[in-house]
Write a protein that holds these residues in place. Structure first.
Motif, PDB file in Angstrom:
ATOM      1  N   LEU A   1       0.829  -1.197   0.000  1.00 26.17           N
ATOM      2  CA  LEU A   1       0.000   0.000   0.000  1.00 26.17           C
ATOM      3  C   LEU A   1       0.857   1.236   0.000  1.00 26.17           C
ATOM      4  O   LEU A   1       1.976   1.227   0.464  1.00 26.17           O
ATOM      5  N   ALA A   2       0.328   2.321  -0.445  1.00 30.24           N
ATOM      6  CA  ALA A   2       1.051   3.593  -0.385  1.00 30.24           C
ATOM      7  C   ALA A   2       0.083   4.667   0.085  1.00 30.24           C
ATOM      8  O   ALA A   2      -1.078   4.690  -0.310  1.00 30.24           O
ATOM      9  N   GLY A   3       0.576   5.572   0.941  1.00 29.81           N
ATOM     10  CA  GLY A   3      -0.259   6.661   1.416  1.00 29.81           C
ATOM     11  C   GLY A   3      -1.437   6.136   2.195  1.00 29.81           C
ATOM     12  O   GLY A   3      -1.298   5.453   3.181  1.00 29.81           O
ATOM     13  N   LEU A   4      -2.633   6.423   1.737  1.00 26.74           N
ATOM     14  CA  LEU A   4      -3.864   5.952   2.348  1.00 26.74           C
ATOM     15  C   LEU A   4      -4.572   5.132   1.286  1.00 26.74           C
ATOM     16  O   LEU A   4      -5.084   5.648   0.314  1.00 26.74           O
ATOM     17  N   THR A   5      -4.566   3.807   1.432  1.00 27.68           N
ATOM     18  CA  THR A   5      -5.101   2.941   0.400  1.00 27.68           C
ATOM     19  C   THR A   5      -5.901   1.815   1.016  1.00 27.68           C
ATOM     20  O   THR A   5      -5.851   1.588   2.224  1.00 27.68           O
ATOM     21  N   GLN A   6      -6.620   1.100   0.194  1.00 24.57           N
ATOM     22  CA  GLN A   6      -7.393  -0.036   0.643  1.00 24.57           C
ATOM     23  C   GLN A   6      -6.817  -1.308   0.055  1.00 24.57           C
ATOM     24  O   GLN A   6      -6.354  -1.336  -1.078  1.00 24.57           O
ATOM     25  N   ALA A   7      -6.833  -2.371   0.887  1.00 21.22           N
ATOM     26  CA  ALA A   7      -6.334  -3.661   0.453  1.00 21.22           C
ATOM     27  C   ALA A   7      -7.498  -4.606   0.244  1.00 21.22           C
ATOM     28  O   ALA A   7      -8.550  -4.462   0.856  1.00 21.22           O
TER      29      ALA A   7
ATOM     30  N   GLY B   1       1.477  14.355   8.127  1.00 18.83           N
ATOM     31  CA  GLY B   1       0.340  14.115   7.248  1.00 18.83           C
ATOM     32  C   GLY B   1       0.446  12.806   6.511  1.00 18.83           C
ATOM     33  O   GLY B   1       1.366  12.002   6.746  1.00 18.83           O
ATOM     34  N   THR B   2      -0.522  12.577   5.608  1.00 21.61           N
ATOM     35  CA  THR B   2      -0.543  11.408   4.745  1.00 21.61           C
ATOM     36  C   THR B   2      -0.550  11.873   3.296  1.00 21.61           C
ATOM     37  O   THR B   2      -0.562  13.076   3.015  1.00 21.61           O
ATOM     38  N   ALA B   3      -0.571  10.916   2.381  1.00 23.81           N
ATOM     39  CA  ALA B   3      -0.641  11.267   0.968  1.00 23.81           C
ATOM     40  C   ALA B   3      -2.044  11.688   0.560  1.00 23.81           C
ATOM     41  O   ALA B   3      -2.240  12.227  -0.528  1.00 23.81           O
ATOM     42  N   GLN B   4      -3.035  11.454   1.435  1.00 22.84           N
ATOM     43  CA  GLN B   4      -4.426  11.772   1.136  1.00 22.84           C
ATOM     44  C   GLN B   4      -4.827  13.105   1.765  1.00 22.84           C
ATOM     45  O   GLN B   4      -4.293  13.507   2.801  1.00 22.84           O
TER      46      GLN B   4
ATOM     47  N   SER C   1      -9.116  -4.897   4.605  1.00 26.12           N
ATOM     48  CA  SER C   1      -8.186  -4.098   5.403  1.00 26.12           C
ATOM     49  C   SER C   1      -7.796  -2.829   4.655  1.00 26.12           C
ATOM     50  O   SER C   1      -7.713  -2.810   3.427  1.00 26.12           O
ATOM     51  N   THR C   2      -7.556  -1.807   5.426  1.00 28.85           N
ATOM     52  CA  THR C   2      -7.065  -0.535   4.918  1.00 28.85           C
ATOM     53  C   THR C   2      -5.861  -0.128   5.763  1.00 28.85           C
ATOM     54  O   THR C   2      -5.912  -0.232   6.987  1.00 28.85           O
ATOM     55  N   THR C   3      -4.805   0.291   5.118  1.00 27.81           N
ATOM     56  CA  THR C   3      -3.636   0.778   5.855  1.00 27.81           C
ATOM     57  C   THR C   3      -3.453   2.261   5.580  1.00 27.81           C
ATOM     58  O   THR C   3      -3.408   2.690   4.431  1.00 27.81           O
ATOM     59  N   VAL C   4      -3.359   3.007   6.646  1.00 25.60           N
ATOM     60  CA  VAL C   4      -3.077   4.438   6.585  1.00 25.60           C
ATOM     61  C   VAL C   4      -1.613   4.638   6.965  1.00 25.60           C
ATOM     62  O   VAL C   4      -1.173   4.197   8.027  1.00 25.60           O
ATOM     63  N   TRP C   5      -0.867   5.285   6.092  1.00 23.48           N
ATOM     64  CA  TRP C   5       0.534   5.599   6.388  1.00 23.48           C
ATOM     65  C   TRP C   5       0.652   7.070   6.743  1.00 23.48           C
ATOM     66  O   TRP C   5       0.484   7.938   5.899  1.00 23.48           O
ATOM     67  N   LEU C   6       0.914   7.335   8.008  1.00 22.93           N
ATOM     68  CA  LEU C   6       1.139   8.691   8.484  1.00 22.93           C
ATOM     69  C   LEU C   6       2.632   8.963   8.482  1.00 22.93           C
ATOM     70  O   LEU C   6       3.424   8.168   8.997  1.00 22.93           O
ATOM     71  N   GLY C   7       3.007  10.098   7.912  1.00 24.20           N
ATOM     72  CA  GLY C   7       4.407  10.487   7.906  1.00 24.20           C
ATOM     73  C   GLY C   7       4.668  11.664   8.832  1.00 24.20           C
ATOM     74  O   GLY C   7       3.864  12.592   8.915  1.00 24.20           O
ATOM     75  N   VAL C   8       5.796  11.603   9.541  1.00 23.11           N
ATOM     76  CA  VAL C   8       6.289  12.722  10.342  1.00 23.11           C
ATOM     77  C   VAL C   8       7.700  13.010   9.854  1.00 23.11           C
ATOM     78  O   VAL C   8       8.578  12.152   9.953  1.00 23.11           O
ATOM     79  N   ALA C   9       7.904  14.183   9.307  1.00 20.70           N
ATOM     80  CA  ALA C   9       9.216  14.524   8.755  1.00 20.70           C
ATOM     81  C   ALA C   9       9.623  15.902   9.228  1.00 20.70           C
ATOM     82  O   ALA C   9       8.784  16.707   9.658  1.00 20.70           O
TER      83      ALA C   9
END
Length: 867
Positions: free
Chosen positions: A18-24, A216-219, A279-287
């Motif tokens: 998955l990348a960003g906020l996506t659904q599996a 934030g996320t990619a979404q 399943s859905t995976t949310v990828w939160l980034g802190v940079a």
């Protein structure tokens, strides 16, 4: 199954692609166990245990229940959170679903390059979190995998973040100028997609800075807000130690912030559509960055580009490290597991920073203009959370563990960084810096001194780091065969030891003066560890000089080392104590025995006179007496705490009370010393290797649990004078992960048990194992040497000793010596190599035992010895 197929299967099981906020799709599983030995977990007292997910440019340090509590003491309560050295970004992040906060976790797992939390069902949804910090990225990824067990539905996801933009230096100690209390307030805003936090300005007497963090996320979020109230499920309670009604020593879970916190917060929300049974995976980034907001935004964009692929790459890289020095210790699986996870510890502690402004802070008393800039540095940090920066003595011990497990590049870079920092700081005198933060601020290790009120000399550096440095360089040269590295470091190593002779021997007796590793009062001017490592360093410098054709240096160093070696035992052996003196007091070289751990260094060192390995400086009788003398409850701990070596034995030290605190380093010194003298029994070296390994893991047989993070070796073990970290307060804990203790496990197994003894700078490799009693065999595969690797299998059954080696031609060894170490007093009856009877074997008695060796060449060979 092929290794490539296994890796692919592992990554599929870890997390959906998955990348960003996506659904599996419904068939995609949330992150799970990737296979035996590749994860370690715990379920007990998670809110009391710290953890870290780390990359080379950033790390996230929280607690195993998934929360972020204040902890650490260099900057009171602020050493956790998300960091990109040399700047802290956030105190923490928290997730919620449908107005319910996620957590606390019910199970925590350490994996190769990531951490994972099993979380309780929230809003009718199954939840897991995977944290990963991709190497080379200035930020962290938090992957929340949400599994919907029922019909398709929607849910609201919210994320809280609390900022704390501040540098790794200055610290919060009294008298430090500037001080952590000068920390500037953060500013926060929602830019329509991300939370943006900034800290622009200057501390008193310091240059202007521009710190920034972006979350934030990619979404696109549904909404965003900022304000100091955003602490997720935590109340935001500030611990200062002075607030009314506060406990004197609260646990970390009682503290959300410390006295120097001037951060702010924010919240983002999204509306998610969840497929039935999917399943859905949310990828939160802190940079973030210490170069302003634009740089931080750029870092976040890179972080959110295919996060799952970055996780896969991280795991693949860590699998590569795990597959070097792949051990098989059927008689001691605990130590095998400790070495395996020690590889991951060293990698977690490998960090990089750029543009280090080298300043001499004189233990915080000043903050002058920089003496110069080191453009880039990579190092193996001493420990989390309070020592993740550049040390001399830590690295010099850690180098033995690093070469054992094939992590050459990191420790080479560390030694280069020490040289570059030291030459700027000390004007090329040869003195090695002690402690430098990732921004270049140097606390201790400056070539200066002053006179105490009692007339004694106070040094601003430790002699031991300067005398140990040439040996660390020689070690890397021998294991890699890299003459270029030897040449690059050679001038500095010469200056190291010439400085000691010319500046640190006022009475001209050959024994160096100055501070050693035991930073305690009441010792004589000449310390035992400085002397021991000085002799070793001289032999190592002579070896490198000889290989370069520098005859003058080789002769000078070898002759001085030989003279000191001959005089060592009569001068330092304390017959009444049955131990070596800790120090000598001038005038008259009066012995002082305070029972410090450094008394074991004469057994721990390995010398190389004329390039020939010699385990131990102490003669056999004195060495074995001294080692055995520490195997009791005066000098070592006992169950149910830890059987490792105390810092200072009972009745010792300046106050006569001793320090019954067990460090990973002290225990490693005893472990390696035991191995050098062939004392490999379960109640000898085995006692100390197990003391190092047990705090890393839950031990069902004893009902034990890991000290803190599963698979991490801590700095200090549960001891009579210091309890387990999980029982200690928010600012009084030791490091939960530290590098140098791995010396006592990795080096013991690879160098002593497997007998791998490279001297590739001159094209030689010796493999002379010694199998511990009670173990049927010991084996290591893909032991990195030079440009190749070797496999070793050693066994002992009855009167038969067997060594099997496979040495690749890429190793760079023109001469290979294969052998086995027999017990003292044993003689070989028959020796065969590859099935042929050998007559021209060599028998050498060392402190280890009787070494029987045969010369051969690279390739596959089997040596069998009967007695």
């Amino acid at each position: 199954m092929s290794r490539r197929a296994l890796v692919a299967l592992t990554l599929t099981a870890l997390v959906p692609a998955l990348a960003g906020l996506t659904q599996a799709p419904a068939s995609a599983a949330p992150p799970g166990d990737p296979g035996p030995g590749r994860e370690v977990s715990t379920t007990s007292r998670l809110q009391d245990r710290r953890e870290v997910a780390a990359g080379t440019r950033a790390y996230s340090l929280g607690f195993e229940d998934g929360r972020f509590y204040a902890n650490g003491w260099h900057i009171t309560g602020e050493m956790g959170g998300i960091w990109t050295p040399p700047v802290k970004l956030l105190d923490g992040v928290w997730f919620g679903l449908d107005d319910q906060w996620v957590g606390p976790a019910t199970k925590f797992t350490s994996g190769r390059g990531y951490t994972r939390y099993d979380l309780p069902q929230t809003a009718g949804l199954q939840v897991r979190r995977t944290d990963v910090v991709p190497d080379g990225r200035r930020g962290a990824l938090f992957g929340l995998t949400i599994t919907n067990p029922g019909a398709a539905r929607t849910t609201t996801l919210k994320v809280d973040a609390h900022s704390e933009l501040m540098g790794q230096y200055p610290w919060g100690f009294d008298g430090v100028k500037p001080n952590a209390s000068d920390n500037l307030p953060d500013q926060g805003r929602y830019d329509g997609k991300h939370l943006v936090f900034t800290d622009d300005g200057a501390l008193p007497g310091a240059p202007e800075h521009h710190y920034a963090a972006v979350v934030g996320t990619a979404q696109q979020p549904q909404s965003g807000a900022v304000g100091s109230q955003y602490w997720g499920p935590q109340p935001g309670h500030r611990c200062t130690g002075t607030e009314p009604g506060a406990p004197a020593d609260p646990k970390p879970a009682a503290c959300d912030d410390g006295p120097f916190g001037h951060g702010t917060g924010g919240e983002l929300t999204w509306r998610l559509s969840l497929p039935a049974g999917g399943s859905t995976t949310v990828w939160l980034g802190v940079a973030g960055s210490d170069q302003g907001q634009a740089a931080a935004q750029q870092e976040l964009a890179g972080l959110l580009k295919a996060p799952a692929a970055q996780l896969a790459a991280k795991v693949h890289a860590r699998d590569g490290l795990a597959n070097r020095t792949k051990l098989s210790l059927p008689g001691d699986p605990l130590v095998q597991q400790a070495v395996d996870w020690g590889k991951q510890n060293l990698a977690d502690l490998t960090l990089s920073a750029r543009d280090l402004q080298i300043r001499w802070t004189d233990q915080g008393k000043q903050f002058p203009e920089p003496l110069g800039t080191v453009p880039e540095a990579t190092w193996i940090g001493a420990g989390y959370p309070d020592y993740p920066w550049i040390f001399g003595t830590d690295a010099e011990y850690t180098s033995f563990a690093a070469v054992s497990v094939g992590q050459f590049e990191a420790i080479k870079s560390h030694l280069r960084a020490l040289r570059d920092i030291s030459d700027l700081l000390n004007h090329r005198s040869g003195v090695v810096s002690h402690e430098t933060v990732a921004d270049g601020s140097t606390w201790f290790g400056h070539d200066s001194r002053h006179t105490n009120p009692d007339g004694t000399t106070a040094y601003d550096f430790n002699t031991d780091e300067t005398v140990k440095f040439p040996s660390a360089v020689a070690l890397l040269w021998r294991w890699t065969g890299d003459n270029g590295f030897r040449d690059e470091m050679y001038d500095f190593t010469k200056r190291n030891l010439h400085y000691v002779v010319s500046q640190l021997d006022a009475d001209h007796d050959g024994w160096p003066e100055g501070l050693g590793n035991v930073e305690r009062t009441g010792m004589g001017t000449e310390k035992l560890d400085n002397t021991v490592y000085f002799i070793r360093g001289l032999f190592d410098l002579a070896d490198m000089a000889r290989s370069k054709g520098d005859t003058a240096t080789a002769t000078w160093a070898n002759d001085l080392a030989t003279r000191l070696q001959q005089r060592f035992d009569p001068t330092w052996w304390d017959q009444a104590a049955g131990q070596y003196a800790d120090s000598l007091t001038d005038p008259g070289n009066v012995q002082s025995f305070q029972k410090h751990w450094i008394g074991q260094t004469p057994m721990e060192v390995e010398l190389a006179p004329n390039g020939q390995a010699q385990p131990g400086l102490a003669p056999y009788e004195h060495g074995t007496t001294a080692l055995a003398g520490r195997e009791n409850d005066c000098f070592s701990g006992t169950a149910p705490l830890n059987p490792g070596l105390f810092h200072t034995g009972c009745g010792g030290g300046a106050n006569g009370q001793g320090e019954k605190v067990i460090f990973g380093l002290t225990t490693s010194i005893q472990s390696v010393g035991e191995g050098n003298y062939g004392r490999l029994g379960a109640d000898q070296q085995g006692r100390y290797t197990h003391a190092l390994a047990e705090p890393m893991f839950a031990e069902p047989a004893t009902g034990g649990t890991p000290d803190e993070q599963p698979g991490a070796m801590p700095e200090i073990f549960p001891s009579p004078d210091q309890g387990a970290n999980i029982d200690r307060c928010w600012t009084c804990r030791s490091m939960f992960m530290q590098a140098w203790g791995n010396y006592g496990t990795a080096w013991a197994v690879v160098h002593q048990w497997l007998g791998v003894r490279p001297d590739l700078g001159v094209g030689r490799l010796a493999v002379v194992p010694q199998v511990p009693a009670g173990q049927p065999s010991v084996a290591g595969r893909d032991i990195r040497l030079g440009g190749g690797s070797a496999d070793v299998l050693a066994s002992h059954t009855g009167s038969t000793y067997r060594t099997e080696v496979s040495v690749g031609r890429g190793v760079g060894a023109g001469t290979v010596v294969i052998g086995h170490t027999l017990p003292r007093g044993t003689a070989p009856r028959t020796v065969t190599l590859d099935g042929r009877v050998i007559r021209n074997y060599t028998v050498t008695t060392t402190n280890r035992g009787v070494e029987v060796t045969v010369p051969t060449t690279a390739g596959h060979h089997v040596l069998t010895i009967t007695t």
